[in-house]
Design a protein around this motif. Structure first.
Motif, PDB file in Angstrom:
ATOM      1  N   ILE A   1      80.651  42.136  64.227  1.00 36.75           N
ATOM      2  CA  ILE A   1      81.212  42.970  65.282  1.00 36.75           C
ATOM      3  C   ILE A   1      80.571  44.343  65.160  1.00 36.75           C
ATOM      4  N   SER A   2      80.030  44.857  66.237  1.00 37.96           N
ATOM      5  CA  SER A   2      79.541  46.231  66.250  1.00 37.96           C
ATOM      6  C   SER A   2      80.621  47.120  66.840  1.00 37.96           C
ATOM      7  N   ILE A   3      80.844  48.265  66.192  1.00 41.34           N
ATOM      8  CA  ILE A   3      81.892  49.187  66.622  1.00 41.34           C
ATOM      9  C   ILE A   3      81.323  50.594  66.708  1.00 41.34           C
ATOM     10  N   GLN A   4      81.893  51.409  67.603  1.00 45.80           N
ATOM     11  CA  GLN A   4      81.516  52.812  67.694  1.00 45.80           C
ATOM     12  C   GLN A   4      82.778  53.663  67.786  1.00 45.80           C
ATOM     13  N   ASP A   5      82.620  54.974  67.557  1.00 48.09           N
ATOM     14  CA  ASP A   5      83.806  55.816  67.393  1.00 48.09           C
ATOM     15  C   ASP A   5      84.530  56.132  68.695  1.00 48.09           C
ATOM     16  N   ASN A   6      83.852  56.085  69.823  1.00 55.81           N
ATOM     17  CA  ASN A   6      84.488  56.377  71.109  1.00 55.81           C
ATOM     18  C   ASN A   6      83.974  55.414  72.173  1.00 55.81           C
TER      19      ASN A   6
ATOM     20  N   LEU B   1      90.532  52.981  59.143  1.00 55.94           N
ATOM     21  CA  LEU B   1      89.569  53.390  60.160  1.00 55.94           C
ATOM     22  C   LEU B   1      89.922  52.753  61.488  1.00 55.94           C
ATOM     23  N   GLU B   2      89.721  53.470  62.595  1.00 51.73           N
ATOM     24  CA  GLU B   2      89.864  52.888  63.931  1.00 51.73           C
ATOM     25  C   GLU B   2      88.596  53.150  64.738  1.00 51.73           C
ATOM     26  N   ALA B   3      88.194  52.151  65.517  1.00 53.85           N
ATOM     27  CA  ALA B   3      86.982  52.272  66.330  1.00 53.85           C
ATOM     28  C   ALA B   3      87.046  51.234  67.447  1.00 53.85           C
ATOM     29  N   TYR B   4      86.034  51.254  68.320  1.00 59.25           N
ATOM     30  CA  TYR B   4      86.026  50.414  69.517  1.00 59.25           C
ATOM     31  C   TYR B   4      84.939  49.346  69.432  1.00 59.25           C
ATOM     32  N   VAL B   5      85.296  48.132  69.845  1.00 61.31           N
ATOM     33  CA  VAL B   5      84.375  46.997  69.796  1.00 61.31           C
ATOM     34  C   VAL B   5      83.395  47.093  70.971  1.00 61.31           C
ATOM     35  N   ILE B   6      82.094  47.018  70.679  1.00 65.68           N
ATOM     36  CA  ILE B   6      81.083  47.105  71.735  1.00 65.68           C
ATOM     37  C   ILE B   6      80.234  45.847  71.843  1.00 65.68           C
TER      38      ILE B   6
ATOM     39  N   MET C   1      80.714  57.326  57.676  1.00 67.00           N
ATOM     40  CA  MET C   1      79.261  57.262  57.582  1.00 67.00           C
ATOM     41  C   MET C   1      78.724  58.415  56.729  1.00 67.00           C
ATOM     42  N   GLN C   2      79.341  59.595  56.871  1.00 64.14           N
ATOM     43  CA  GLN C   2      78.897  60.737  56.081  1.00 64.14           C
ATOM     44  C   GLN C   2      79.133  60.486  54.592  1.00 64.14           C
ATOM     45  N   ARG C   3      80.296  59.907  54.257  1.00 65.07           N
ATOM     46  CA  ARG C   3      80.602  59.628  52.839  1.00 65.07           C
ATOM     47  C   ARG C   3      79.667  58.561  52.276  1.00 65.07           C
TER      48      ARG C   3
ATOM     49  N   THR D   1      87.777  58.917  60.057  1.00 64.64           N
ATOM     50  CA  THR D   1      87.031  58.599  61.281  1.00 64.64           C
ATOM     51  C   THR D   1      85.738  57.894  60.910  1.00 64.64           C
ATOM     52  N   LEU D   2      85.155  57.256  61.885  1.00 58.32           N
ATOM     53  CA  LEU D   2      83.888  56.579  61.629  1.00 58.32           C
ATOM     54  C   LEU D   2      82.787  57.577  61.247  1.00 58.32           C
TER      55      LEU D   2
END
Length: 463
Positions: free
Chosen positions: A88-93, A71-76, A49-51, A44-45
């Motif tokens: 491209i900026s992406i977020q987890d939900n 990894l999968e995420a959403y384009v914002i 980020m934690q790693r 997950t995103l």
């Protein structure tokens, strides 16, 4: 037997067509195919980020990821208007995200491949995910000896990034009521909406940008406690020459940071909803021009509708047409009062009200009359302005999606619906070169026949 064979062939063809079409969302064959049979994401995103923060990724000597991480995420973000460039900026939900990041890609028009709200899959093996020390934020990109994070080459990015078959989602921004609440590390590269903000000096900056360089326009909120937050605008943005809005309201942005400087990006000027009057910053210690300032240079006494007696005393002997208007208590700009046109007209096109000349001094050589309007009606409005050369007519027509400037017409017209979708919109009457009456009637509001109106009008002024 022959019949059965024909049926089998037909069924096979039908199934083939169904399968072929099930993953085709449009007819643009120039874009890469949408991938429906992707491998299952295994990180997950937030985990990525934690790693990165804990330096726990398995990487080679060039810091490229060695494991088959997916990894999968959403384009914002969107580069459609030219403000966001090769990222491209992406977020987890799509709603209530917990973390976001930025992908560096050496390509333009990325919105065609990865539209706003689409779910994408990133195959991280061979890429880098690490802190860009210059910017101070974590990014995903390629190996480039000259940079902490390089841009994934034009010829390679489609090997790493895929649009999934999931339908495009509505990205709902997290909402905050001050800059200090929004400008936090957990919000970097996520979409947020910030209320109660305005541009610090729109009268000096004037436009979003220039043709020659990237521009920063500073934001300020009512507290004035967090300074130096800037809206970063590209000189390639389609809207760079548009005038900065002078009011206040909300702005929807992708949050970013460069070193210690907070900077935010809009995808389009539709992200800026500054439809309220300017406010005073820090409890009045730094005047920003609230309702009192906005309502300076009123066209007639009571034209801000805060004092109803002042307004009604400015009308001619016909007053307000019965059943067509009352004072809107507390529903005007920034909580002030307003004129509420909230009745149903009869078989004729009525004068809602007509204002007398001489209740206030008109500025010399005025250029425009402005007012703010919010609400809806099946027919439009017409405004009459009395000049020394006779009556002039300004017809609103279809109205609601944006501010408008009207020029004089030969008669009154009421065609076109009004619907501002709950937003304040400004109407400007171009009166440049006209000499307004100093006696007799001055200004009238007319409505169309046989129509129910629900419109709020505020701050009719002249400049």
């Amino acid at each position: 037997m022959n019949t059965i064979s024909k049926i089998s062939v037909a069924v096979t063809l039908s199934l083939g067509l169904f399968v072929a079409q099930s993953c085709v969302h449009d007819d643009d064959y120039a874009t890469p195919p949408i991938e429906c049979n992707l491998p299952v994401a295994n990180i997950t995103l937030p985990e990525l980020m934690q790693r990165v923060n804990a330096n726990q990724l398995n990487v080679d000597s060039n810091k490229a990821i060695l494991d088959d991480l997916i990894l999968e995420a959403y384009v914002i973000s969107s580069d459609e208007t030219g403000n966001i460039y090769k990222t491209i900026s992406i977020q987890d939900n799509p709603t209530n995200p917990t973390v976001g990041t930025q992908i560096e890609i050496n390509a333009g028009n990325l919105y065609n491949d990865y539209p706003l709200g689409s779910k994408i899959q990133i195959r991280l093996k061979g890429l880098k995910a690490r802190l860009d020390e210059r910017a101070g934020i974590i990014k995903i990109g390629s190996v480039d000896p000259g940079f902490d994070i390089g841009r994934i080459p034009l010829t390679e990015y489609k090997k790493y990034i895929f649009k999934t078959c999931e339908p495009v989602q509505e990205i709902k921004p997290k909402e905050f009521n001050s800059l200090a609440e929004a400008m936090k590390n957990e919000n970097i590269n996520t979409l947020v909406k910030i209320n109660n903000v305005q541009f610090l000096q729109p009268e000096i900056d004037k436009t979003y940008g220039t043709a020659s360089k990237i521009e920063s326009r500073e934001l300020v909120d009512k507290t004035g406690s967090l300074k130096g937050v800037v809206v970063r605008n590209s000189n390639f943005a389609d809207w760079k020459d548009e005038a900065l809005p002078t009011g206040s309201g909300s702005i929807t942005v992708v949050v970013s940071k460069y070193g210690s400087i907070w900077q935010v990006y809009i995808r389009d000027t539709k992200d800026v909803k500054f439809d309220q009057s300017r406010f005073d910053v820090g409890g009045g210690t730094n005047p920003g021009g609230g309702n009192t300032t906005e309502a300076a240079n009123l066209l007639f006494k009571g034209a801000d509708f805060n004092n109803w007696t002042d307004f009604t005393s400015s009308l001619n002997t016909f007053g307000i047409t019965t059943g067509l208007g009352v004072q809107g208590i507390g529903n005007g700009r920034d909580g002030s009062n307003s004129f509420h046109l909230n009745g149903t007209t009869g078989t004729t096109n009525p004068f809602v009200f007509t204002v007398k000349a001489g209740t206030l001094t008109i500025p010399a050589n005025p250029k425009k009359i402005t007012m703010w309007v919010k609400g809806s009606a099946a027919k439009s409005l017409s405004f009459n302005v009395e000049t020394t050369s006779g009556r002039t007519f300004f017809n609103l027509g279809v109205f609601g999606t944006e501010n408008v400037t009207l020029t004089s017409q030969s008669n009154n017209q009421y065609s076109g619906a009004v619907n501002t979708n709950g937003e304040w919109r400004m109407i400007t009457l171009n009166i440049e070169g006209m000499t307004l009456n100093s006696t007799g009637d001055l200004f009238a509001l007319k409505a169309g026949s046989g129509t129910t109106y629900d419109l709020i009008i505020d701050n009719i002024k002249i400049d």
